[in-house]
Design a protein around this motif. Structure first.
Motif, short mmCIF file in Angstrom:
data_model
loop_
_atom_site.label_atom_id
_atom_site.label_comp_id
_atom_site.label_asym_id
_atom_site.label_seq_id
_atom_site.Cartn_x
_atom_site.Cartn_y
_atom_site.Cartn_z
N ASP A 1 -0.53 6.57 -2.70
CA ASP A 1 -1.37 6.88 -1.55
C ASP A 1 -1.45 5.69 -0.59
OD1 ASP A 1 -3.23 8.53 -0.09
OD2 ASP A 1 -4.82 7.25 -0.86
N ILE A 2 -1.60 4.48 -1.13
CA ILE A 2 -1.69 3.27 -0.30
C ILE A 2 -0.34 2.96 0.34
CG2 ILE A 2 -2.14 0.79 -0.33
CD1 ILE A 2 -4.09 1.35 -2.68
N LYS A 3 0.73 3.08 -0.41
CA LYS A 3 2.05 2.74 0.12
C LYS A 3 2.47 3.67 1.25
CE LYS A 3 3.98 0.62 -4.10
NZ LYS A 3 4.66 -0.58 -3.56
N LEU A 4 2.17 4.95 1.12
CA LEU A 4 2.60 5.92 2.13
C LEU A 4 1.63 6.02 3.30
CD1 LEU A 4 3.92 8.72 -0.23
CD2 LEU A 4 5.23 6.99 0.97
N MET A 5 0.42 5.54 3.13
CA MET A 5 -0.63 5.47 4.16
C MET A 5 -1.07 6.84 4.67
SD MET A 5 0.29 2.08 6.39
CE MET A 5 -1.05 2.45 7.53
N ASN A 6 -0.18 7.59 5.28
CA ASN A 6 -0.59 8.83 5.94
C ASN A 6 -0.10 10.07 5.21
OD1 ASN A 6 2.10 8.52 6.42
ND2 ASN A 6 2.02 9.12 8.58
N ASP A 7 0.19 9.95 3.93
CA ASP A 7 0.74 11.08 3.18
C ASP A 7 -0.38 11.97 2.65
OD1 ASP A 7 3.07 12.40 1.88
OD2 ASP A 7 1.91 11.92 0.10
N SER A 8 -0.04 13.23 2.36
CA SER A 8 -1.02 14.18 1.84
C SER A 8 -0.86 14.41 0.35
CB SER A 8 -0.89 15.52 2.57
OG SER A 8 0.41 16.06 2.38
N LEU A 9 -0.34 13.42 -0.37
CA LEU A 9 -0.10 13.57 -1.81
C LEU A 9 -1.37 13.99 -2.54
CD1 LEU A 9 1.67 13.15 -4.35
CD2 LEU A 9 0.87 10.79 -4.39
N LEU A 10 -2.51 13.44 -2.17
CA LEU A 10 -3.76 13.74 -2.86
C LEU A 10 -4.49 14.93 -2.24
CD1 LEU A 10 -5.19 10.13 -3.37
CD2 LEU A 10 -3.63 11.43 -4.81
N ASP B 1 0.50 -4.74 -5.23
CA ASP B 1 1.60 -5.72 -5.15
C ASP B 1 1.10 -7.01 -4.51
OD1 ASP B 1 3.39 -3.88 -6.27
OD2 ASP B 1 3.92 -3.06 -4.32
N ALA B 2 -0.06 -7.45 -5.02
CA ALA B 2 -0.75 -8.60 -4.44
C ALA B 2 0.13 -9.85 -4.46
CB ALA B 2 -2.05 -8.86 -5.20
N ASN C 1 -6.28 3.18 4.56
CA ASN C 1 -5.06 2.57 4.04
C ASN C 1 -4.41 1.72 5.13
OD1 ASN C 1 -5.22 3.75 1.47
ND2 ASN C 1 -4.26 5.63 2.19
N ILE C 2 -4.14 0.46 4.79
CA ILE C 2 -3.70 -0.51 5.79
C ILE C 2 -2.42 -1.20 5.32
CG2 ILE C 2 -4.34 -2.61 7.07
CD1 ILE C 2 -7.30 -1.85 6.52
N ASP D 1 16.04 3.00 4.44
CA ASP D 1 15.75 1.93 3.49
C ASP D 1 14.29 1.51 3.51
OD1 ASP D 1 18.37 1.94 2.71
OD2 ASP D 1 18.97 0.35 4.09
N LYS D 2 13.61 1.68 4.66
CA LYS D 2 12.22 1.22 4.77
C LYS D 2 11.32 1.95 3.79
CE LYS D 2 8.51 0.44 8.10
NZ LYS D 2 8.07 0.57 9.52
N LEU D 3 11.46 3.28 3.72
CA LEU D 3 10.65 4.07 2.78
C LEU D 3 11.04 3.76 1.35
CD1 LEU D 3 8.58 6.29 2.25
CD2 LEU D 3 10.41 7.97 2.50
#
Length: 576
Positions: free
Chosen positions: A50-59, A413-414, A371-372, A89-91
């Motif tokens: 959810d955080i990595k994709l930011m604007n995804d509707s997975l949840l 991935d801190a 998500n940032i 490659d970015k995704l």
């Protein structure tokens, strides 16, 4: 090594005529799923995606748990290795090799919803050509119109303790779980365990104070300082339309994005509920109708008094990176019958409560998630039990300023360390929040808080480090520190939600932490290794120190060294 995921994720829905039973339970026509269980290992991966994709509707644009297996599988299959490479490659670069392993693991554990070739989920060698044909399930049937998965449930842990007069600490659980689908239109699940537990001494003190074992229902004494209880949960899942999911069962729910929830947590015992979840466009709307207990079973042959609750949670994906939610709840007692005005599924329960004469415990709230930069999530909740702006602005510590605030973050991935994640959270709840003028309509079930385990009148800070250095290894370090104003035998300072707020000593002068000053630090370290699929060896250490005046008889220091074996079951934690 990268683990390929299947690419075809489309599901077909068939429309048929709906008929209704009783008032809301329909006969189904659309594909239906079961939930991921409480404490599922998949939950942290879902947060990471959810955080990595930011604007995804997975949840599904929601903060309500547990998640539907079907929704998560369809979401993950959209991000197969092949589809991500085609997108660029970015995704593809957002996910680590361990993420891809975990994504494949999610699909393997919910294979009834996976489209395409399932051969990689098969065991190299089954047992008696019948059992463990797949890597995940003891016994599985996967036919065109019928799916069934049956698994044993085990948790055996032993602890060496010091500074704990409550006896040797252990957990002994054994049972079974199964889930199934009929023509992918009716889903069902069952989880049942027999448990013998001797928790740390501070938990034993909690049981003596509230006559309840945290998270459990009816129990019997076991070897003087232990408890023997049966934990049975089950649900049936159906769909009224393509967009409305219906679940009727006996289980737990959770609302929020934090480690704690100020709305509804999974701390208390399971309860009977009917849940309607509507997901369409960028909106997710959940109705929850619950039958609760206003007391606990004290080993007598008498009916435990009932009370009831209605809860609504509406969430909206306001922008590509921001989700906002609105919450409301009402808890009430009616001599073992429901208040029909609270069956209205449309939001604004407080209006119905006022029209009934305002006899019940109504609450409202707001939550958000941001998500940032594909690495950071900010989240929070505001809980309003009562709110009078004039009294808040006056700053005189009016007793009726009953509010709670949560603020937190997740940093994945801190410091550019793969699968090294941080979480920080602060919870603040004013005195008398969640309590009511009678002992029935407080925010509780089976003598256990429905929201935060501390009740009220506290400030809490939580820090969590999660690290998965390799696919089968998990490490978690956690520190919880809180300060709470405790009640005395003669004075109610608003920490105990079971005491009617009419017992307060005065109307003004209440600040969070007023009362007997109690400060607590609870630090733990857990290391888990997944020997086989869903079979873990756990090792942990916990240190807890509570500082209170000597006049209050509570456990001061507890140190536990634990080792255990766990199969298809969440870890039992003592984090309060």
């Amino acid at each position: 090594m990268l683990y390929p995921l299947k690419t075809n994720y489309c599901m077909q829905f068939k429309k048929t005529t709906l008929s209704w039973l009783i008032f809301i339970i329909p006969v189904l026509s659309f594909a239906q799923s079961t939930n991921l269980p409480q404490g599922a290992k998949e939950n942290w991966l879902i947060d990471r995606i959810d955080i990595k994709l930011m604007n995804d509707s997975l949840l599904g644009f929601t903060s309500t748990k547990p998640y539907l297996r079907k929704t998560i599988v369809e979401g993950i299959q959209r991000y197969s290795v092949d589809s991500m490479r085609n997108a660029g490659d970015k995704l593809y670069a957002l996910f680590t090799p361990t993420d891809l392993y975990n994504m494949n693991d999610v699909l393997m554990n919910s294979s009834e919803w996976v489209s395409g070739d399932l051969s990689s989920f098969q065991s190299k060698k089954s047992v008696l050509k019948t059992f463990y044909k797949t890597k995940t399930d003891f016994y599985q049937v996967n036919q065109k119109d019928f799916f069934l998965a049956i698994n044993p449930v085990i948790q055996q842990s032993q602890s060496a303790s010091s500074g704990d007069p409550g006896g040797h600490v252990f957990m002994n659980s054994k049972g079974a779980t199964f889930r199934g689908l009929i023509a992918k239109k009716i889903g069902f699940d069952l989880y049942a365990t027999d448990n013998q537990e001797r928790p740390p001494y501070f938990v034993q003190q909690w049981e003596k104070k509230f006559t309840a074992v945290p998270g459990a229902g009816f129990y019997k004494p076991f070897h003087n300082t232990g408890y023997d209880y049966f934990d049975a949960r089950g649900s049936i899942h159906v769909n009224a339309t393509k967009y409305i999911n219906v679940q009727f069962g006996y289980d737990k729910n959770f609302i929020g994005d934090g480690y704690r929830s100020l709305f509804l947590s999974d701390f208390a015992n399971s309860y009977l509920f009917l849940k309607l979840n509507t997901h369409i466009w960028k909106i997710n709307y959940q109705n929850l109708f619950m039958e609760l207990s206003s007391g606990a079973n004290n080993n007598s042959n008498s009916l435990v008094p009932k009370k009831y609750a209605s809860m609504h949670h509406l969430s909206l994906q306001a922008t590509k990176w921001l989700n906002i939610g609105f919450f409301e709840a009402v808890i009430f007692g009616r001599s073992n019958h429901y208040e029909f005005s609270y069956l209205n599924p449309i939001i604004f329960l407080q209006s119905a409560e006022q029209n009934n004469g305002s006899p019940d415990n109504s609450n409202a709230g707001f939550d958000f998630k941001m998500n940032i930069a594909h690495t950071l999530q900010l989240y929070g909740q505001v809980m309003l039990d009562e709110f009078v702006l004039k009294e808040v602005k006056a700053g005189n510590g009016w007793w009726g300023n009953k509010q709670g605030i949560q603020a937190g973050f997740k940093y994945i991935d801190a410091f550019k360390i793969k699968n090294f994640d941080l979480q920080g959270e602060i919870n603040f709840v004013r005195p008398f929040t969640y309590s009511h003028f009678d002992s029935v309509a407080n925010y509780s079930h089976y003598n256990q808080p429905l929201a935060h385990p501390l009740g009220a009148n506290f400030t809490e800070a939580i820090g969590i480090i999660r690290y998965q250095p390799a696919p089968k290894w998990n490490v978690q370090a956690k520190l919880i520190v809180y300060r709470q104003g405790l009640d005395t035998a003669n004075t109610d300072y608003g920490s105990n939600i079971f005491i009617p707020y009419t017992h307060r000593a005065s109307d003004y002068g209440y600040k969070t932490g007023n009362g007997v000053k109690g400060t607590c630090a609870n630090a733990s370290l857990w290391v888990g290794y997944e020997v086989l699929e869903n079979l873990y060896i756990d090792a942990s250490i916990m240190y807890r120190k509570l500082s209170v005046p000597t006049a209050v008889q509570l456990a001061n220091k507890t140190t536990l060294f634990s080792i255990g074996l766990r199969l298809n079951m969440f870890r039992r934690e003592y984090d309060y």
